[in-house]
Design a protein around this motif. Structure first.
Motif, PDB file in Angstrom:
ATOM      1  N   PHE A 135       0.913  -1.092  -0.157  1.00  0.00           N
ATOM      2  CA  PHE A 135      -0.065  -0.123  -0.082  1.00  0.00           C
ATOM      3  C   PHE A 135       0.933   1.211  -0.020  1.00  0.00           C
ATOM      4  O   PHE A 135       0.603   2.160  -0.763  1.00  0.00           O
ATOM      5  CB  PHE A 135      -1.085  -0.008   1.484  1.00  0.00           C
ATOM      6  N   ALA A 139       1.117   3.796  -3.185  1.00  0.00           N
ATOM      7  CA  ALA A 139       0.600   4.866  -2.783  1.00  0.00           C
ATOM      8  C   ALA A 139       1.283   6.437  -2.838  1.00  0.00           C
ATOM      9  O   ALA A 139       1.108   7.522  -3.158  1.00  0.00           O
ATOM     10  CB  ALA A 139      -0.601   5.040  -1.577  1.00  0.00           C
ATOM     11  N   ALA A 143       0.996  10.154  -4.333  1.00  0.00           N
ATOM     12  CA  ALA A 143       0.633  11.237  -3.656  1.00  0.00           C
ATOM     13  C   ALA A 143       1.855  12.180  -3.760  1.00  0.00           C
ATOM     14  O   ALA A 143       1.561  13.562  -4.206  1.00  0.00           O
ATOM     15  CB  ALA A 143       1.216  10.871  -1.996  1.00  0.00           C
ATOM     16  N   ILE A 244      -6.513  -1.589   1.702  1.00  0.00           N
ATOM     17  CA  ILE A 244      -6.927  -0.448   1.278  1.00  0.00           C
ATOM     18  C   ILE A 244      -7.703   0.444   2.128  1.00  0.00           C
ATOM     19  O   ILE A 244      -7.631   1.443   2.553  1.00  0.00           O
ATOM     20  CB  ILE A 244      -7.277  -0.313  -0.087  1.00  0.00           C
ATOM     21  N   SER A 248      -6.836   3.739   4.594  1.00  0.00           N
ATOM     22  CA  SER A 248      -7.666   4.745   4.075  1.00  0.00           C
ATOM     23  C   SER A 248      -8.072   5.337   5.448  1.00  0.00           C
ATOM     24  O   SER A 248      -8.316   6.613   5.651  1.00  0.00           O
ATOM     25  CB  SER A 248      -8.363   4.669   2.942  1.00  0.00           C
ATOM     26  N   SER A 274      -2.093  13.006   1.635  1.00  0.00           N
ATOM     27  CA  SER A 274      -0.689  12.686   1.068  1.00  0.00           C
ATOM     28  C   SER A 274       0.431  12.965   1.985  1.00  0.00           C
ATOM     29  O   SER A 274       1.496  12.208   2.133  1.00  0.00           O
ATOM     30  CB  SER A 274      -0.789  13.655  -0.204  1.00  0.00           C
ATOM     31  N   LEU A 277       0.597  10.183   4.308  1.00  0.00           N
ATOM     32  CA  LEU A 277       1.139   8.994   3.943  1.00  0.00           C
ATOM     33  C   LEU A 277       3.062   9.161   4.105  1.00  0.00           C
ATOM     34  O   LEU A 277       3.575   8.216   4.362  1.00  0.00           O
ATOM     35  CB  LEU A 277       0.950   8.707   2.313  1.00  0.00           C
TER      36      LEU A 277
END
Length: 358
Positions: A135, A139, A143, A244, A248, A274, A277
């Motif tokens: 992930f 991701a 981002a 996911i 999230s 973003s 993350l």
């Protein structure tokens, strides 16, 4: 005493619980005292209560996602109640161990003591690590592209600090990517070749002291790989979608807390997710239990742009909601769980033991 019980009790010792509490609370107190911001605590009363309630709701939804995932990964071998025990203790283990270490060893023992053979327990824990890391790996570039460089914070930082932060991110990301690709190769492609590679690497003179560990880890990979063969498409779909979902929800919780103190646009919501993350990828190399102290100190730089004077209050609430409850809940669940599982006659998994000796 059962060796697994010793490991559990050692991992969850009172000292290990107190260390992150002292580090986290100490860092939080310092943030308020250094700038004489104790009066900012009064701003909690002015927060949007709906967004605060939403943050608690997202937390509960996230934990339900974790419970669903571990139950799905074990092909519903675990009941909903047993899945709850596993997740609470797993979160507890993660909270009292450094982020770079995590609670994987303890998690394997927890699953094993719930009646899952050791080989399968190893497979499920390794699989969750691979799913979580994948992930991040997928991701993070999204981002970076979506924010066109704004994902890295500049608020209150010198250019040299920004450079160091970017360096920490790229190092952390590279290590995660390398580790995950090796795990995928070992679990799903050629497990015995992976074991051979580990032994070959540790045959080098200055690495020989890790040869025994490499041998055992290689055996674990081979055994875990066997357990994951033949899983159908539905199994992998549930595993991926639940991963996911939980991550999230984990990230959106912070959006709820920030929105409780300041108005933010849809674009800012996406930028916060973003940055969160990137924030957590950097925090994965933290050497303190649960990132305690480091998270509190780094938080204002990442999210102070959106919060201004509310930054210290929000990081305090964020840790109070997402971190400290698991120390408390873990302390509640642990004694009952130990009484439940160690009260049983321990089962020896001879097949696994013989495989390990090969």
């Amino acid at each position: 005493m059962d060796q697994n019980q010793k490991t559990i009790l050692k991992s969850f010792s009172p000292v290990k619980v107190l260390i992150p509490v002292i580090l986290g609370l100490g860092a939080t107190a310092w943030l308020f005292i250094k700038d004489d911001k104790l009066g900012d605590l009064a701003s909690i009363a002015e927060a949007n209560m709906w967004w605060l309630l939403a943050s608690f709701l997202v937390l509960v939804i996230r934990d339900f996602g974790y419970i669903y995932r571990i139950r799905a990964l074990t092909d519903k071998f675990l009941t909903w109640r047993n899945s709850l025990d596993v997740i609470m203790l797993w979160e507890f283990a993660s909270a009292v161990t450094p982020s770079v270490v995590g609670g994987t060893t303890v998690a394997t023992i927890i699953l094993n003591k719930e009646g899952i053979p050791l080989g399968k327990s190893l497979a499920y824990v390794m699989l969750t690590a691979v799913l979580d890391n994948m992930f991040f790996i997928l991701a993070a570039p999204i981002a970076l592209l979506a924010t066109q460089g704004e994902v890295f914070p500049t608020f209150g930082l010198d250019p040299s600090d920004i450079s160091k932060l970017k360096w920490a991110f790229y190092v952390s990301y590279s290590l995660i990517a390398l580790y995950t690709l090796l795990m995928i190769y070992g679990l799903f492609v050629r497990p015995r070749a992976f074991k051979w590679l580990l032994l070959k690497i540790t045959s080098v003179k200055f690495l020989r002291k890790w040869r025994v560990s490499a041998f055992h880890h290689g055996n674990e990979i081979v055994w875990a790989s066997e357990q994951l063969k033949g899983k159908n498409t539905a199994y992998w779909t549930r595993a991926i979608l639940s991963t996911i979902f939980v991550w999230s929800a984990r990230y959106f919780l912070l959006n709820c807390l920030i929105a409780a103190f300041t108005d933010i646009s849809l674009g800012e919501h996406l930028l916060i997710i973003s940055r969160n993350l990137i924030f957590w990828i950097v925090m994965l190399i933290a050497i303190t239990p649960g990132g305690a102290g480091i998270v509190e100190m780094a938080f204002p730089s990442f999210f102070g742009l959106f919060l201004g004077s509310f930054s210290n209050v929000v990081v305090m609430l964020y840790r109070l909601i997402t971190y400290y409850p698991y120390l408390v809940l873990g302390s509640i669940f642990l004694p009952k769980w130990i009484a439940k599982v160690f009260g049983r006659q321990p089962k020896e998994h001879e097949e696994f033991a013989s495989e390990m000796k090969r």
